[in-house]
Scaffold this active site. Structure first.
Site, mmCIF file in Angstrom:
data_model
loop_
_atom_site.group_PDB
_atom_site.id
_atom_site.type_symbol
_atom_site.label_atom_id
_atom_site.label_comp_id
_atom_site.label_asym_id
_atom_site.label_seq_id
_atom_site.Cartn_x
_atom_site.Cartn_y
_atom_site.Cartn_z
ATOM 1 C CB ALA A 65 -5.245 -39.577 41.048
ATOM 2 C CE LYS B 66 -5.984 -35.321 36.437
ATOM 3 N NZ LYS B 66 -5.004 -36.422 36.661
ATOM 4 C CB CYS C 230 -13.014 -37.759 51.278
ATOM 5 S SG CYS C 230 -14.348 -38.891 50.863
ATOM 6 N N GLY D 93 -2.303 -30.522 36.666
ATOM 7 C CA GLY D 93 -2.051 -29.137 36.317
ATOM 8 C C GLY D 93 -2.184 -28.871 34.836
ATOM 9 C CG LEU D 94 -0.858 -30.405 30.357
ATOM 10 C CD1 LEU D 94 -0.243 -29.065 29.990
ATOM 11 C CD2 LEU D 94 -0.022 -31.544 29.761
ATOM 12 C CG LEU E 194 -13.733 -29.166 47.332
ATOM 13 C CD1 LEU E 194 -13.779 -27.655 47.401
ATOM 14 C CD2 LEU E 194 -12.876 -29.636 46.173
ATOM 15 N N PRO F 60 -9.716 -38.348 42.613
ATOM 16 C CG PRO F 60 -10.426 -38.673 44.820
ATOM 17 C CD PRO F 60 -10.943 -38.495 43.418
ATOM 18 C CB ILE G 2 -0.928 0.023 1.231
ATOM 19 C CG1 ILE G 2 -1.641 -1.326 1.393
ATOM 20 C CG2 ILE G 2 -1.930 1.171 1.133
ATOM 21 C CD1 ILE G 2 -2.483 -1.738 0.207
ATOM 22 C CG HIS H 62 3.973 -8.234 12.197
ATOM 23 N ND1 HIS H 62 4.215 -8.453 10.859
ATOM 24 C CD2 HIS H 62 4.989 -8.851 12.870
ATOM 25 C CE1 HIS H 62 5.321 -9.159 10.726
ATOM 26 N NE2 HIS H 62 5.811 -9.418 11.929
ATOM 27 C CG ASP I 49 6.437 -5.838 9.218
ATOM 28 O OD1 ASP I 49 5.420 -5.322 8.758
ATOM 29 O OD2 ASP I 49 6.861 -6.951 8.877
ATOM 30 C CD GLU J 160 -8.567 -34.159 54.529
ATOM 31 O OE1 GLU J 160 -9.358 -35.090 54.331
ATOM 32 O OE2 GLU J 160 -8.408 -33.217 53.729
#
Length: 918
Positions: free
Chosen positions: A616, A614, A723, A648-649, A690, A589, A104, A120, A156, A820
């Site tokens: 443990a 998932k 628990c 964690g993932l 929990l 768990p 341009i 960009h 850029d 606990e």
């Protein structure tokens, strides 16, 4: 890094805009800007290609926005005056260039009152140039991102308006970065940038000179793989070159392009050697793809190969004989073929006739058209489920039809479930344990081939190397569950048939109960006899209980007719209908691996949902065996998916995933809070079971021997990894010493040892880190002044064994009185004789409220205390008495929502109100 609040409700001023560019990205920016009230006075885009308009042009033309399609803006280095005049005629106050491949001229860039802004896809000044995303991956950057900058006469180099960044995953592709971050966040940022300019708040920050790089567009001739590099560099080169231009090498004298690479962090797989020109060692064609080697000896897995004629194949099929007999189509199949031919013709409008030899991509189609084609086919023939890769594997019309018909006939389906087992001869039997992810009805390795070891807590030995699911595996599992729910057999299945499958699964679990109990014992440390009766036995009962609910949900008060105020002469009927939520994530768990799976999954499935579970990380094996049994029971693919790996993932991604509509979690309170935060992003439904610090109050008028026996069970059941374990015992002063003496006497009779030994009372703690945490817990109790009456030490033998432990003289302020242990630690405090209200205050002085108990012969006292205790479950003269028909769940920081019983179904259903006028 220059970031601004993405909430732009406060912005007031609106601008007249010219959009210069193309693509779906440009189209979305255009739509969002108009929605926010800005006036797009002109769209300047590329000419139609093969008779097809660019998506930006299509959107603008539909809205009546002036559209200009100039093939170029300059000729012989000078602006074309007619083009510049046409541009100036629209009177724009700002040029917005979301994605533009044309050059341009500065006459246009500087023309508007506010100049021009450009998107960009890199964190400038790094990776200036047209292939920024590719170079981000080729050079192994750990961060990617985008910049919106003010256009100047450099390449850029203009001042920065705003930037945003994201992490680059180890196996992220160009598509991953674009779809996850650069596309959605880039659209938002372009709109935000326009708002900032409109309100006079947009900065102009000069680009720093330090770190500036420029890379040109990669061409095919420059994309050849140099083999004398580490594996990570090879992987980055392949994924960075993507499909265009594609990283290539020479195999058997032919140029072959490699697609879909991932680092392979595993032992070397079995395969057939393949000589590659320039490589120091042959590649390996394995069942999962082509394994290539870096000069550091590490491995890269390549999924797909493309030959010079454009044909693409799975790399695992390189040595396969690909000659297949052409199918003779039935009349019905010929109709499907003609429907697909019409769809191809609608997309390839520049092609006069779609012949058998017509190539989809060589005729002008792009990746955008792949999605359109598959969606149109799905609309006409919902039973024909095709993936993007199917198109790339069969680009010619005749090949595509053959592939589609094979899928319609089910010829592409595996005849039987293929399972790689880890087998062990143990407990007088052979146990066969799957160890891979279970996604869409198949056991497969993790996408990045990563594994981890699961450990036998009885001796510390490795049981198996288990697949560790990646983010890509989560996305696959969610997509499979969504497809099964929305378009699969499960979504169309009647409730009674759903119940029949659940009964069948319960029967299979019962048939395999000894094998399941053995796996549970070696993976979690549960005493075999307890695993057989409780871990497995209650799991079977749970599935049978909820199987019976499947066809009774609407008939049991879950659907109702409602009288409403009728405006005469109209007549109205209002009724409610209970519906499944959709895709559910279940995160469990390690203390009762199979039972926790059953408590949540059975209600979820009975309600008609699909799920991703998932387990443990330390106890995945019974969940994977359950997956095998579910497939054998006949559950359709995609309904049940099991992803072992990191919480964690995997757990985090499930909590955040927009297509997951419910999360059911059992675990620690801190993790539960994090799940709540993640789920809030798209307001998914959540239920949480929990932590607990359950009080058990023992009065002097109890049956003492029973209280001792039940009190010990309340603490030491399942090695204290329970628990609802009684985290604190309050014993009335007059019986305190005798109670403690009897408890210690009984502990000394307990046999600690091999959990597979039928005479063992007390097995190992679940894993080493937990044992170490328990020993620290006991040390803290001693330091704070509590009396260690018994135990508190690791048992001197291999494995993760801990002595049953007793503390007395525990005061309310002490750490062990408040937190606990989740282990075999009895924490005893005495209370004054007759002080009912005082001990109640102490019992309730905890942030948790999962369970509680009381022992007394005085029924009035027992009922008074049960009313006052702030806990989801109260046991009177008993403990640990749970049943599949009784709701289970906590108060306060012990969570909300119920497992088990009729109430559990509420967690997996939604209510729809329907009003009919007649």
């Amino acid at each position: 890094m220059f970031c601004f609040n993405s909430f732009y409700q406060a912005y007031q001023h609106k601008l007249k805009l010219a959009l210069i560019g193309q693509s779906i990205f440009g189209q979305e920016v255009y739509n969002k800007l108009r929605k926010e009230g800005h006036k797009v006075v002109g769209v300047f885009t590329v000419p139609d290609k093969n008779g097809q308009a660019d998506p930006l042009a299509l959107a603008a033309e539909k809205d009546g926005t002036p559209v200009f399609k100039f093939p170029r803006w300059r000729a012989k280095g000078k602006p074309i005056q007619e083009v510049v005049a046409a541009y100036k005629s629209v009177g724009a106050e700002l040029n917005v260039l979301p994605f533009c491949t044309q050059f341009i001229p500065m006459d246009v860039i500087d023309c508007p009152k506010h100049g021009s802004i450009i998107y960009h896809p890199s964190i400038l000044p790094r990776h200036r140039g047209a292939s920024a995303i590719n170079w981000t991956l080729i050079q192994g950057d750990k961060k990617a991102g985008f910049t919106i900058f003010w256009a100047d006469d450099g390449l850029d180099t203009g001042p920065i308006l705003l930037q945003r960044e994201c992490d680059v995953g180890q196996n992220d592709t160009v598509d991953d970065l674009y779809n996850r971050f650069l596309f959605p966040e880039g659209i938002k940022a372009m709109v935000e940038a326009v708002h900032l300019i409109a309100d006079g708040k947009a900065p102009r920050i000069p680009q720093p000179k330090e770190g500036a790089t420029y890379e040109g567009i990669q061409k095919k001739e420059n994309a050849e793989i140099s083999w004398d590099q580490p594996a990570e560099a090879l992987h980055n080169w392949i994924r960075g070159h993507d499909k265009v231009p594609g990283a290539w090498t020479t195999i058997n004298g032919q140029v072959v392009t490699l697609y879909g690479s991932s680092l392979l962090d595993a032992s070397m797989p079995a395969g057939q050697e393949l000589t590659i020109k320039g490589a120091s060692r042959p590649g390996l064609v394995t069942k999962n793809g082509l394994v290539i080697f870096g000069n550091d000896g590490k491995m890269v897995l390549v999924r797909n190969l493309q030959f010079e004629d454009g044909k693409m194949i799975p790399a695992s099929k390189y040595f396969s004989d690909d000659e297949t007999t052409s199918l003779e189509l039935t009349e019905e199949e010929k109709k499907v073929a003609e429907d697909i031919r019409a769809i191809w013709k609608g997309i390839l409008s520049n092609v006069a006739v779609i012949e058998d030899s017509t190539d989809f991509f060589k005729s002008g189609a792009s990746s955008m058209h792949v999605v359109r084609m598959l969606e149109e086919i799905k609309q006409k023939h919902s039973g024909l489920q095709l993936q993007n890769e199917d198109v790339y594997m069969a680009t010619k019309f005749a090949d595509f039809i053959q592939m589609a018909v094979r899928k319609l006939r089910g010829e592409d389906k595996e005849e039987e479930l293929v399972i790689d087992y880890v087998s062990k001869n143990i407990n007088n039997m052979t146990v066969n344990m799957p160890y891979q992810c279970f996604i869409n009805g198949k056991f497969i390795n993790a996408d990045d081939e990563k594994t981890y070891d699961t450990i036998n807590p009885a001796d510390g030995s490795v049981i198996a190397s288990v697949s560790s699911a990646s983010l890509a595996d989560v996305d696959k599992a969610v997509a499979a569950a969504k497809e099964a729910f929305e378009n699969g057999e499960w979504g169309r299945m009647n409730a009674r048939e759903r119940g029949r499958l659940m009964y069948r699964l319960a029967d299979l679990m019962e048939e395999h109960q000894e094998e399941l109990a053995t796996i549970e014992s070696i993976d979690s440390g549960a005493v075999y006899t307890l695993a057989l009766k409780t871990h497995i036995g209650m799991s079977v009962q749970t599935f049978r209980y909820f199987a019976g609910w499947c066809d009774k949900i609407q008939a049991s008060g879950y659907g109702a007719t409602i009288p409403i105020n009728q405006a005469r002469p109209n007549h109205n009927l209002t009724f409610t209908k209970k519906e499944p939520i959709g895709v559910c994530a279940i995160i469990i768990p390690w203390n009762y691996p199979l039972m926790m799976l059953a408590w949540k999954s059975a209600a979820c499935l009975a309600a008609g949902n699909t799920l991703i579970l998932k387990p443990a990380q330390v106890t995945p094996l019974t969940s994977l065996k359950f997956a095998e049994l579910s497939a054998k029971a006949g559950f359709p693919k995609g309904v049940i998916n099991i992803l072992p790996g990191s919480g964690g993932l995997v757990g985090q991604h499930l909590s955040e995933h927009p297509d997951v509509r419910k999360v059911g979690f059992t675990g620690s309170t801190p993790t539960g809070k994090q799940i709540m935060k993640s789920a809030a992003a798209n307001l998914k439904k959540v239920s949480l079971e929990l932590g607990g610090k359950s009080p058990l109050i023992i009065f002097s008028d109890c049956e003492l021997d029973r209280a001792v026996k039940m009190g010990m069970g309340a603490v030491y059941f399942n090695k204290g990894e329970n628990c609802i374990a009684a985290g604190r015992l309050f014993v009335e002063e007059s019986i305190h010493d005798e109670f403690v003496r009897k408890v210690v006497e009984e502990i000394k009779k307990m046999k600690i040892g091999d959990p597979l030994d039928r005479s063992t009372d007390h097995g190992p703690q679940n894993h080493k880190a937990h044992l170490e945490k328990l020993l620290q817990y006991c040390e803290t109790g001693v330091k704070e002044g509590a009396t260690l009456v018994y135990g508190g030490r690791q048992v001197c033998r291999p494995g993760f064994f801990m002595e049953p432990t007793v503390f007395t003289d525990v005061e309310d302020h002490m750490y062990i009185a408040q937190e606990e242990s989740f282990g075999p630690v009895m924490v005893i405090s005495k209370f004054k004789n007759g002080d009912v209200d005082g001990v109640l205050r102490r019992a309730n002085a905890t942030e948790y409220g999962l369970a509680s108990g009381v022992f007394t012969k005085d029924i009035n006292k027992a009922l008074y205390i049960s009313e006052k205790l702030e806990a989801g479950t109260v046991f009177i003269n008993t403990y640990n008495k749970t049943d599949v028909a009784a709701p289970f769940g906590g108060f306060k920081l012990s969570g909300f929502g119920k497992d088990l019983g009729e109430e559990a179904l509420h967690e997996y259903l939604r209510t729809k109100a329907i009003t009919v006028e007649y």
